[in-house]
Motif scaffolding. Sequence first.
Motif, short mmCIF file in Angstrom:
data_model
loop_
_atom_site.label_atom_id
_atom_site.label_comp_id
_atom_site.label_asym_id
_atom_site.label_seq_id
_atom_site.Cartn_x
_atom_site.Cartn_y
_atom_site.Cartn_z
N UNK A 78 76.79 -17.07 -49.80
CA UNK A 78 76.09 -18.31 -49.48
C UNK A 78 74.96 -18.12 -48.48
N UNK A 79 74.85 -16.91 -47.93
CA UNK A 79 73.80 -16.65 -46.94
C UNK A 79 72.81 -15.62 -47.48
N UNK A 80 71.51 -15.94 -47.52
CA UNK A 80 70.49 -15.01 -48.01
C UNK A 80 70.15 -13.97 -46.94
N UNK A 81 69.37 -12.95 -47.28
CA UNK A 81 68.97 -11.95 -46.28
C UNK A 81 68.25 -12.56 -45.07
N UNK A 82 67.54 -13.65 -45.31
CA UNK A 82 66.80 -14.29 -44.21
C UNK A 82 67.72 -14.74 -43.09
N UNK A 83 68.98 -14.95 -43.39
CA UNK A 83 69.93 -15.36 -42.35
C UNK A 83 69.97 -14.29 -41.25
N UNK A 84 70.11 -13.03 -41.64
CA UNK A 84 70.14 -11.96 -40.65
C UNK A 84 68.78 -11.74 -40.02
N UNK A 85 67.72 -11.82 -40.81
CA UNK A 85 66.38 -11.63 -40.26
C UNK A 85 66.09 -12.64 -39.16
N UNK A 86 66.43 -13.88 -39.41
CA UNK A 86 66.20 -14.93 -38.41
C UNK A 86 67.09 -14.74 -37.20
N UNK A 87 68.34 -14.35 -37.45
CA UNK A 87 69.31 -14.17 -36.36
C UNK A 87 68.82 -13.10 -35.39
N UNK A 88 68.33 -11.99 -35.91
CA UNK A 88 67.85 -10.91 -35.04
C UNK A 88 66.53 -11.28 -34.38
N UNK A 89 65.63 -11.92 -35.10
CA UNK A 89 64.34 -12.29 -34.53
C UNK A 89 64.49 -13.25 -33.35
N UNK A 114 71.34 -4.42 -43.81
CA UNK A 114 70.00 -4.47 -43.23
C UNK A 114 69.88 -3.47 -42.07
N UNK A 115 68.81 -2.69 -42.10
CA UNK A 115 68.55 -1.70 -41.06
C UNK A 115 67.50 -2.24 -40.08
N UNK A 116 67.89 -2.25 -38.80
CA UNK A 116 66.99 -2.64 -37.72
C UNK A 116 66.84 -1.46 -36.76
N UNK A 117 65.70 -1.39 -36.09
CA UNK A 117 65.47 -0.32 -35.11
C UNK A 117 64.95 -0.90 -33.81
N UNK A 118 65.42 -0.32 -32.72
CA UNK A 118 65.05 -0.78 -31.39
C UNK A 118 63.63 -0.30 -31.07
N UNK A 119 62.74 -1.25 -30.79
CA UNK A 119 61.36 -0.95 -30.42
C UNK A 119 61.16 -1.36 -28.97
N UNK A 120 61.03 -0.39 -28.09
CA UNK A 120 60.91 -0.70 -26.65
C UNK A 120 59.46 -0.75 -26.22
N UNK A 126 67.35 -13.74 -31.47
CA UNK A 126 68.31 -13.36 -30.42
C UNK A 126 68.18 -11.93 -29.92
N UNK A 127 67.45 -11.09 -30.65
CA UNK A 127 67.27 -9.70 -30.22
C UNK A 127 65.92 -9.21 -30.74
N UNK A 128 64.82 -9.76 -30.20
CA UNK A 128 63.49 -9.49 -30.76
C UNK A 128 63.03 -8.04 -30.62
N UNK A 129 63.68 -7.26 -29.75
CA UNK A 129 63.29 -5.84 -29.64
C UNK A 129 63.84 -5.00 -30.78
N UNK A 130 64.65 -5.62 -31.64
CA UNK A 130 65.13 -4.94 -32.83
C UNK A 130 64.27 -5.37 -34.02
N UNK A 131 63.58 -4.43 -34.63
CA UNK A 131 62.66 -4.74 -35.71
C UNK A 131 63.27 -4.35 -37.06
N UNK A 132 63.13 -5.22 -38.02
CA UNK A 132 63.65 -4.96 -39.36
C UNK A 132 62.92 -3.80 -40.01
N UNK A 133 63.70 -2.88 -40.61
CA UNK A 133 63.14 -1.72 -41.28
C UNK A 133 63.26 -1.81 -42.80
N UNK A 134 64.47 -2.08 -43.28
CA UNK A 134 64.69 -2.13 -44.72
C UNK A 134 66.05 -2.75 -45.04
#
Length: 301
Positions: free
Chosen positions: A254-265, A295-301, A267-275
């Motif tokens: 019931x949850x699309x990929x955008x659910x995680x993208x929005x959640x990270x953006x 979903x793969x995210x990477x820490x961008x400092x 609450x943890x903006x230093x983590x950038x979506x990779x793939x």
Amino acid sequence: MKLDFSFLPALKISSNEPQRLFHGRGGLQVGYEFLNLDWLCPVLLVTLYKEQPATWEKALIEALIVAAPSDMGSVVLQRRYQKPAVFETVYGPEVTRFGICEQGLYYQLDFKAGMHSGLFLDMAKARQWVQGHAEKKRVLNLFSYTCAFSVAALAGGADSVVNIDLSRVSLSRGRDSHRLNEHDLSRVTFLGHDIFKSWGKLKRMSPFDLVIIDPPSYQKGSFVLAKDYVRVVKQLTGLLAKHADVLACLNDPDQPPEYLLDLFAENCPNLRFQQRLPNPAAFVDQDEQKSLKVMHFKCIN
């Protein structure tokens, strides 16, 4: 329901690797959305998500026996609509606890330890990704269940892995899987704790170079997706090393990929979506928005 098993001749078992043979839950086989078939050599696992007449069940098992490879030892049936959803051996020697090999790694399965066997086949590519990205890293495996990601990480050369899950029984099976692979258990930690009461302990063990988040969509008393995933994401900043990777999994249709993208953006903006990692080909879904999201995210400092 008519006894039409014309799809069975198309079942191809290409190797002894664990694999999904028929993915009715993907919705592409009209009329069989309630049926999954998995090959866990030497076991053929039949999973029903909706009750069927006993005559249909019997006919299906008989048809599977005819279509199955010669090295099949047993057919195990699980009726997921029942509570408890036990595993029943309906053909061949009774099967309870056994090991299987996926991509050269061994995992301990147990049909008597709960609703799941111990290895989620749809996560195969995610395990491969972890194995390929774990070298010399300190890994944190949240909601580790039977520690399959931990096995993959150590095989990939991780310096250390911390597994945390509320179920000590599941962690014990994870320890057994590591032993099957003759891994150095001094590099693996097993914490049978409530994650939401353990952030202080985990932060003292940090920083981590790779964090894996693979929670259940819903588990009474321990995890509710709508309110708890965000609680995990908000804690990540205090756990991560510079340039750390995060693998976030979501298996709620019931949850699309955008659910995680929005959640990270948010609450943890230093983590950038990779793939978004691809799912195994056998798990194709008529609506990829509903399928497993890794979903793969990477820490961008």
